[in-house]
Design a protein around this motif. Sequence first.
Motif, PDB file in Angstrom:
ATOM      1  N   GLU A  59       0.851  -1.182   0.000  1.00 48.47           N
ATOM      2  CA  GLU A  59       0.000   0.000   0.000  1.00 48.47           C
ATOM      3  C   GLU A  59       0.887   1.232   0.000  1.00 48.47           C
ATOM      4  N   ARG A  62      -0.479   7.398   2.981  1.00 46.13           N
ATOM      5  CA  ARG A  62      -0.701   7.425   4.427  1.00 46.13           C
ATOM      6  C   ARG A  62      -0.953   6.020   4.974  1.00 46.13           C
ATOM      7  N   GLU A  63      -1.646   5.218   4.178  1.00 46.30           N
ATOM      8  CA  GLU A  63      -1.957   3.872   4.663  1.00 46.30           C
ATOM      9  C   GLU A  63      -0.674   3.069   4.871  1.00 46.30           C
ATOM     10  N   MET A  66       0.603   3.542   8.147  1.00 44.86           N
ATOM     11  CA  MET A  66      -0.239   2.976   9.215  1.00 44.86           C
ATOM     12  C   MET A  66      -0.067   1.479   9.387  1.00 44.86           C
ATOM     13  N   THR A  67       0.781   0.878   8.539  1.00 44.31           N
ATOM     14  CA  THR A  67       0.900  -0.578   8.677  1.00 44.31           C
ATOM     15  C   THR A  67       1.883  -0.945   9.784  1.00 44.31           C
ATOM     16  N   TRP A  71       2.196   3.146  14.533  1.00 41.24           N
ATOM     17  CA  TRP A  71       1.930   3.646  13.180  1.00 41.24           C
ATOM     18  C   TRP A  71       2.297   5.096  13.078  1.00 41.24           C
TER      19      TRP A  71
ATOM     20  N   GLY B  61      -8.590   6.507   2.018  1.00 37.89           N
ATOM     21  CA  GLY B  61      -8.341   5.905   3.321  1.00 37.89           C
ATOM     22  C   GLY B  61      -9.371   6.185   4.389  1.00 37.89           C
ATOM     23  N   ASN B  62      -9.691   7.484   4.576  1.00 35.49           N
ATOM     24  CA  ASN B  62     -10.592   7.787   5.688  1.00 35.49           C
ATOM     25  C   ASN B  62     -11.956   7.133   5.511  1.00 35.49           C
ATOM     26  N   ARG B  65     -11.694   3.408   6.104  1.00 37.64           N
ATOM     27  CA  ARG B  65     -11.620   3.059   7.548  1.00 37.64           C
ATOM     28  C   ARG B  65     -12.979   3.204   8.196  1.00 37.64           C
ATOM     29  N   ASP B  72      -7.427   2.978  12.754  1.00 38.11           N
ATOM     30  CA  ASP B  72      -6.062   3.099  12.216  1.00 38.11           C
ATOM     31  C   ASP B  72      -5.710   1.935  11.298  1.00 38.11           C
ATOM     32  N   GLY B  73      -6.689   1.366  10.627  1.00 34.96           N
ATOM     33  CA  GLY B  73      -6.398   0.241   9.736  1.00 34.96           C
ATOM     34  C   GLY B  73      -5.719   0.731   8.461  1.00 34.96           C
ATOM     35  N   PRO B  74      -4.703   0.011   7.989  1.00 30.41           N
ATOM     36  CA  PRO B  74      -4.014   0.405   6.758  1.00 30.41           C
ATOM     37  C   PRO B  74      -4.823  -0.007   5.530  1.00 30.41           C
ATOM     38  N   ILE B  75      -5.913   0.663   5.295  1.00 30.77           N
ATOM     39  CA  ILE B  75      -6.831   0.250   4.220  1.00 30.77           C
ATOM     40  C   ILE B  75      -7.193   1.459   3.385  1.00 30.77           C
ATOM     41  N   ARG B  76      -7.239   1.283   2.068  1.00 33.05           N
ATOM     42  CA  ARG B  76      -7.612   2.421   1.231  1.00 33.05           C
ATOM     43  C   ARG B  76      -8.722   2.048   0.246  1.00 33.05           C
ATOM     44  N   SER B  77      -8.700   0.804  -0.273  1.00 36.18           N
ATOM     45  CA  SER B  77      -9.672   0.460  -1.323  1.00 36.18           C
ATOM     46  C   SER B  77     -10.678  -0.548  -0.801  1.00 36.18           C
TER      47      SER B  77
END
Lengths: 96, 92
Positions: A59, A62-63, A66-67, A71, B61-62, B65, B72-77
């Motif tokens: 990724e 910003r994500e 966060m990993t 973070w 991202g926002n 989530r 604070d999860g590393p997720i975007r899609s």
Amino acid sequence: MLLGKVIGTVVSTQVYEGLQGVPMLLVQPLAKDGAEKGAPVVCADGTRMAGPGELVYYEGGREAAMTLEPWFVPVDHAIVGIVDGVEAPNWKGGPA
Amino acid sequence: MILGKVVGNLHSTINHPFYDGKKMLVVEKIEMDGQTGSGYLVAVDRAGAGPGETVLILDEGNGARQVLESKDGPIRSVIVGIVDEIDVAKTP
């Protein structure tokens, strides 16, 4: 997230304090069928288990920051996971 | 949000804990002429989509989530919908 193949490791001891101990891997981005596409990027390894030759998904932005724990470490690409398999009609990217 | 066409499933056991148990799909981005180009992404499925379906992807991202109720999860899609029909009005 995008798919990539780990092609190497990057070791640096002189780093910004937030990056100490963060494993860095050289990743070759892949196209949707597994062919290599674009220039390699250096990714922080969020799983801390990926190694050269492995198929991963990473990724950006910003994500990526966060990993890692804690973070918001200053990285712009980070490996989120290691791919076991991709079921797609014209996929040729393995895993190896 | 962007439009995409599901290519197939992605399986992973070693991943960031946030992604444990989440269904992930490889999705081609659909261009304005309805064709798929070289663009693609891997997204978490939240709409029960399967290969071949046209889907609506939240690619920020926002919002992602929020959909996945994580601060604070590393997720975007995230796939947030399955598209039945797209009508593009022909401008004169």
